[in-house]
Design a protein around this motif. Sequence first.
Motif, PDB file in Angstrom:
ATOM      1  N   ALA A   1      24.406  28.419  46.243  1.00 21.16           N
ATOM      2  CA  ALA A   1      24.722  29.776  46.709  1.00 21.16           C
ATOM      3  C   ALA A   1      25.099  30.618  45.496  1.00 21.16           C
ATOM      4  O   ALA A   1      25.550  30.084  44.469  1.00 21.16           O
ATOM      5  N   TYR A   2      24.902  31.918  45.595  1.00 23.03           N
ATOM      6  CA  TYR A   2      25.238  32.830  44.499  1.00 23.03           C
ATOM      7  C   TYR A   2      26.381  33.728  44.946  1.00 23.03           C
ATOM      8  O   TYR A   2      26.233  34.508  45.897  1.00 23.03           O
ATOM      9  N   VAL A   3      27.526  33.552  44.266  1.00 20.98           N
ATOM     10  CA  VAL A   3      28.735  34.281  44.648  1.00 20.98           C
ATOM     11  C   VAL A   3      28.951  35.442  43.672  1.00 20.98           C
ATOM     12  O   VAL A   3      29.128  35.226  42.475  1.00 20.98           O
ATOM     13  N   HIS A   4      28.884  36.659  44.191  1.00 20.61           N
ATOM     14  CA  HIS A   4      29.054  37.873  43.393  1.00 20.61           C
ATOM     15  C   HIS A   4      30.504  38.338  43.537  1.00 20.61           C
ATOM     16  O   HIS A   4      30.832  39.074  44.466  1.00 20.61           O
ATOM     17  N   HIS A   5      31.352  37.886  42.619  1.00 17.86           N
ATOM     18  CA  HIS A   5      32.772  38.218  42.711  1.00 17.86           C
ATOM     19  C   HIS A   5      33.036  39.688  42.363  1.00 17.86           C
ATOM     20  O   HIS A   5      32.515  40.196  41.374  1.00 17.86           O
ATOM     21  N   ILE A   6      33.864  40.328  43.180  1.00 20.11           N
ATOM     22  CA  ILE A   6      34.193  41.754  43.010  1.00 20.11           C
ATOM     23  C   ILE A   6      35.555  41.906  42.336  1.00 20.11           C
ATOM     24  O   ILE A   6      35.713  42.711  41.419  1.00 20.11           O
ATOM     25  N   ILE A   7      36.536  41.174  42.822  1.00 16.98           N
ATOM     26  CA  ILE A   7      37.858  41.166  42.182  1.00 16.98           C
ATOM     27  C   ILE A   7      38.272  39.711  41.958  1.00 16.98           C
ATOM     28  O   ILE A   7      37.798  38.810  42.651  1.00 16.98           O
TER      29      ILE A   7
END
Lengths: 138, 138
Positions: free
Chosen positions: A39-45
């Motif tokens: 899975a590709y996790v696009h962290h924002i904070i």
Amino acid sequence: MKMERARIQGKQDRQEERCMVRKENITAVEHLGGGKGTAYVHHIISKEEFLGHGRMYAKVVLPPGTSVGWHQHVHDTEPYYILKGQADFIDNDKSVTKVGPGDCCLIEVGQFHSLENNSDEDVEFMALIYNEKGFLYE
Amino acid sequence: MKMERARIQGKQDRQEERCMVRKENITAVEHLGGGKGTAYVHHIISKEEFLGHGRMYAKVVLPPGTSVGWHQHVHDTEPYYILKGQADFIDNDKSVTKVGPGDCCLIEVGQFHSLENNSDEDVEFMALIYNEKGFLYE
């Protein structure tokens, strides 16, 4: 005198301080929550930037055939918000619901859930993990 | 005996309780934060469901020519996460940064911000408002 001016200038600079505009931080995660594939996790904070209220805020991309594994939220909760694609949401009672864009999958603190992409296209969803009532991280 | 069975059954039903899968709650908001035109706020959770940690979690759609007005976050913060389109992010120091998909616009507690869609296509972004450190709603 010069130093004093520099000090005052420094203070004014801070008052006029900009916010931070930056790119999301993308990480590839194998077997997210014990699930299948990458899975590709696009962290924002970051957790620190959540100021004690939770531990994750990200957009997650699940390619075809991948999943987030069945996992429990003991002292927090994690609503899913589907942005794109068609997924199978596996509920706390193990029932399966087809979900798509605009669907919100809520769980109560203490419940389990998982999400599977059994389709031919990417699934994108927002994942937000915040704490149970009354609980703050240091 | 029948009632007792019903009572036990009822308890088991609760243990096997499902999470809630539901549609987002879309509201049209005129002059969001004092901005231009009509924005569409797709609410994911209610303030009550945020369990004291914040007050809003939503996807916001800004049609061409609309904006979120310049507003301050006094006891909370609100990172923007751009999903779609090209927007102008107006920072705490009033500088303007072009932002697009994957960009995160962070502000510190106490700072101001706004977001304008000066393009010909919709802008979509995630808005999450959570509290300053140590603060919980009742």
